[in-house]
Enzyme design. Structure first.
Site, PDB file in Angstrom:
ATOM      1  N   ARG A   6       0.849  -1.187   0.000  1.00 30.71           N
ATOM      2  CA  ARG A   6       0.000   0.000   0.000  1.00 30.71           C
ATOM      3  C   ARG A   6       0.886   1.239   0.000  1.00 30.71           C
ATOM      4  NH1 ARG A   6       2.426   2.128   3.560  1.00 30.71           N
ATOM      5  NH2 ARG A   6       0.816   3.719   3.669  1.00 30.71           N
ATOM      6  N   GLY A   7       0.212   2.403  -0.129  1.00 33.46           N
ATOM      7  CA  GLY A   7       0.965   3.643  -0.319  1.00 33.46           C
ATOM      8  C   GLY A   7       1.066   3.856  -1.824  1.00 33.46           C
ATOM      9  N   ALA A   8       0.734   5.079  -2.273  1.00 34.42           N
ATOM     10  CA  ALA A   8       0.577   5.330  -3.707  1.00 34.42           C
ATOM     11  C   ALA A   8       1.771   4.880  -4.565  1.00 34.42           C
ATOM     12  CB  ALA A   8       0.251   6.806  -3.916  1.00 34.42           C
ATOM     13  N   ASP A  26      -2.230  10.660  -2.337  1.00 38.51           N
ATOM     14  CA  ASP A  26      -2.662   9.605  -3.263  1.00 38.51           C
ATOM     15  C   ASP A  26      -3.065  10.156  -4.609  1.00 38.51           C
ATOM     16  OD1 ASP A  26      -2.972   8.359  -0.481  1.00 38.51           O
ATOM     17  OD2 ASP A  26      -3.066   6.694  -1.912  1.00 38.51           O
ATOM     18  N   GLN A  54      -1.759   2.918  10.020  1.00 35.49           N
ATOM     19  CA  GLN A  54      -0.513   2.932   9.238  1.00 35.49           C
ATOM     20  C   GLN A  54       0.575   3.737   9.946  1.00 35.49           C
ATOM     21  OE1 GLN A  54      -3.553   3.385   7.984  1.00 35.49           O
ATOM     22  NE2 GLN A  54      -3.745   2.686   5.865  1.00 35.49           N
ATOM     23  N   ARG A  81      -7.878  -0.645  -6.329  1.00 36.20           N
ATOM     24  CA  ARG A  81      -8.134   0.483  -5.416  1.00 36.20           C
ATOM     25  C   ARG A  81      -8.400   1.738  -6.257  1.00 36.20           C
ATOM     26  NH1 ARG A  81      -4.375   1.245  -0.276  1.00 36.20           N
ATOM     27  NH2 ARG A  81      -6.267   2.188   0.545  1.00 36.20           N
ATOM     28  N   ASN A  83      -5.410  12.439   0.528  1.00 33.91           N
ATOM     29  CA  ASN A  83      -4.457  11.612   1.278  1.00 33.91           C
ATOM     30  C   ASN A  83      -5.241  10.903   2.380  1.00 33.91           C
ATOM     31  OD1 ASN A  83      -1.745  10.666   1.813  1.00 33.91           O
ATOM     32  ND2 ASN A  83      -1.761  11.937   3.640  1.00 33.91           N
ATOM     33  N   LYS A  84      -4.555  10.106   3.137  1.00 35.57           N
ATOM     34  CA  LYS A  84      -5.197   9.287   4.168  1.00 35.57           C
ATOM     35  C   LYS A  84      -6.159  10.109   5.018  1.00 35.57           C
ATOM     36  CE  LYS A  84      -4.924   5.795   4.627  1.00 35.57           C
ATOM     37  NZ  LYS A  84      -5.976   4.936   3.992  1.00 35.57           N
TER      38      LYS A  84
END
Ligand code: MRU
Length: 357
Positions: free
Chosen positions: A51-53, A244, A203, A96, A254-255
């Site tokens: 995960r993570g762009a 993202d 995270q 996603r 973003n998150k």
């Protein structure tokens, strides 16, 4: 075992497999897993094992290359190869919705196919291999450059707050939001890092606190609702976050919780920096309102981390994985081409014209 010694995302040439650290197991175990089928790779992205762009982009590039290898074994001609490639691409792209790096990387891979129609399928697959490896290598260079630019915005001894994990575990080597921290550490800076735990999937606690601790940083974990307190205490000199998708006007997805941190930073006059590889800047998306926000399961909030459910059974839950931070809350967006300030659309246009040269 030190997570810093493992690649976040890699290609095992011999086994023809995508190799990742299973991030759902961190921080309790460093489990390196090899994925071969397209379905396994789709699941790994969907389930946040990777995960993570930027890391998602690299994994998708390697994933589609591995599938192209398989398709090449049985495809009779270019058209059949391309149609099957497109089907696999669309499938991976559905894993996603919010991080644009996923479609960015898959589109890059498709361009390789289209620009080499006249070559044999084996030659095209060899070029896809090259491109996937370039996407991976590029991530390291891009994050390094973001780190160098970001470092000009801080000084030795600063307290920095970050949200979610935009670290090595979200990319290949330096991360994005953590790149100025890693580059600063190399140059002898002593930084105090505050990591938001980042509800609901933690995270920040499971990944950022873990990787920064393993890398030898002075890192302090806080709950998300403590960000205002540490800012008011005067402990934070700047906030660095990843993203993202960045819209053309500088709105940033973003998150979930990022916009809350940005709002607090504004209140306390603390600069709020977004670290964004140009791969994450989506000029086709005009504003944050046009960004699709991933919605996730209620159990992540109500029961997932607890021995017993911690919410009444059947309660309504809203669980967006990301939020949009309005551009006016952002002090600057740091790309590998330099530091962009408002008006962002102009800054991005200038950067993309430089990138095209
Ligand atoms: O749901 P996740 O863990 O994939 O969300 C990750 C983030 O929001 C990161 O901040 C973002 O992808 C940038 S990573 C350099």
């Amino acid at each position: 075992m030190n997570a810093m010694n493992y690649d976040t995302v890699a290609l095992d040439e011999a086994k023809q497999a995508l190799v990742i650290i299973d991030q759902t197991k961190l921080p309790n175990a460093i489990e390196v897993i090899s994925l071969t089928s397209l379905k396994e790779i789709w699941d790994a992205i969907y389930l946040l094992k990777v995960r993570g762009a930027p890391a998602i982009g690299v994994a998708a590039g390697i994933g589609i290359y591995l599938e192209a290898l398989r398709i090449a074994d049985t495809a009779n001609n270019f058209d059949e190869f391309y149609q099957r490639f497109l089907k696999a691409k669309d499938y991976l792209n559905s894993s996603r919705p919010t991080a644009v790096n996923l479609s960015w990387s898959l589109n890059r891979m498709e361009q390789v196919v289209l620009q080499n129609k006249d070559k044999t399928i084996d030659e095209i697959v060899a070029l896809l291999h090259e491109e996937a490896m370039e996407i991976r290598a590029e991530d390291i260079r891009v994050c390094r450059a973001i780190g160098e630019f970001g470092l000009t915005l801080i000084k030795d001894g600063d307290g920095l707050l970050t949200h979610c994990n935009a670290g090595k575990l979200a990319a290949i080597k330096y991360g994005t939001a953590t790149a100025p921290m890693y580059v600063g550490q190399e140059k002898g800076y002593k930084l105090r890092i505050f990591a938001d735990e980042t509800r609901p999937l933690l995270q920040g606690a499971r990944l950022t606190a873990f990787e920064l601790q393993q890398a030898g940083f002075d890192v302090t974990l806080i709950c998300d609702n403590m960000a205002g307190a540490v800012m008011r205490n005067g402990w934070i000199n700047a906030v660095f976050v990843g993203c993202d998708r960045v819209a053309a006007n500088g709105d940033v997805a973003n998150k979930i919780g990022t916009s809350m941190v940005a709002t607090l930073a504004k209140r306390y006059n603390i600069p709020f920096y977004v670290c964004a590889p140009t791969a994450t800047v989506d000029m086709a998306t005009a504003t944050g309102n046009d960004i699709v926000i991933e919605q996730r399961k209620a159990a992540e909030i109500t029961s997932m981390w607890y021995e017993r459910p911690m919410a009444p059974l059947g309660v309504k839950v809203y669980n967006p994985a990301f939020d949009v931070t309005d551009n006016e809350l952002i002090t600057a967006i740091i790309t590998e081409y330099g530091i962009v300030r408002a008006p962002y659309d102009e800054g991005f246009r200038e950067i993309f014209s430089r990138k095209a040269r």
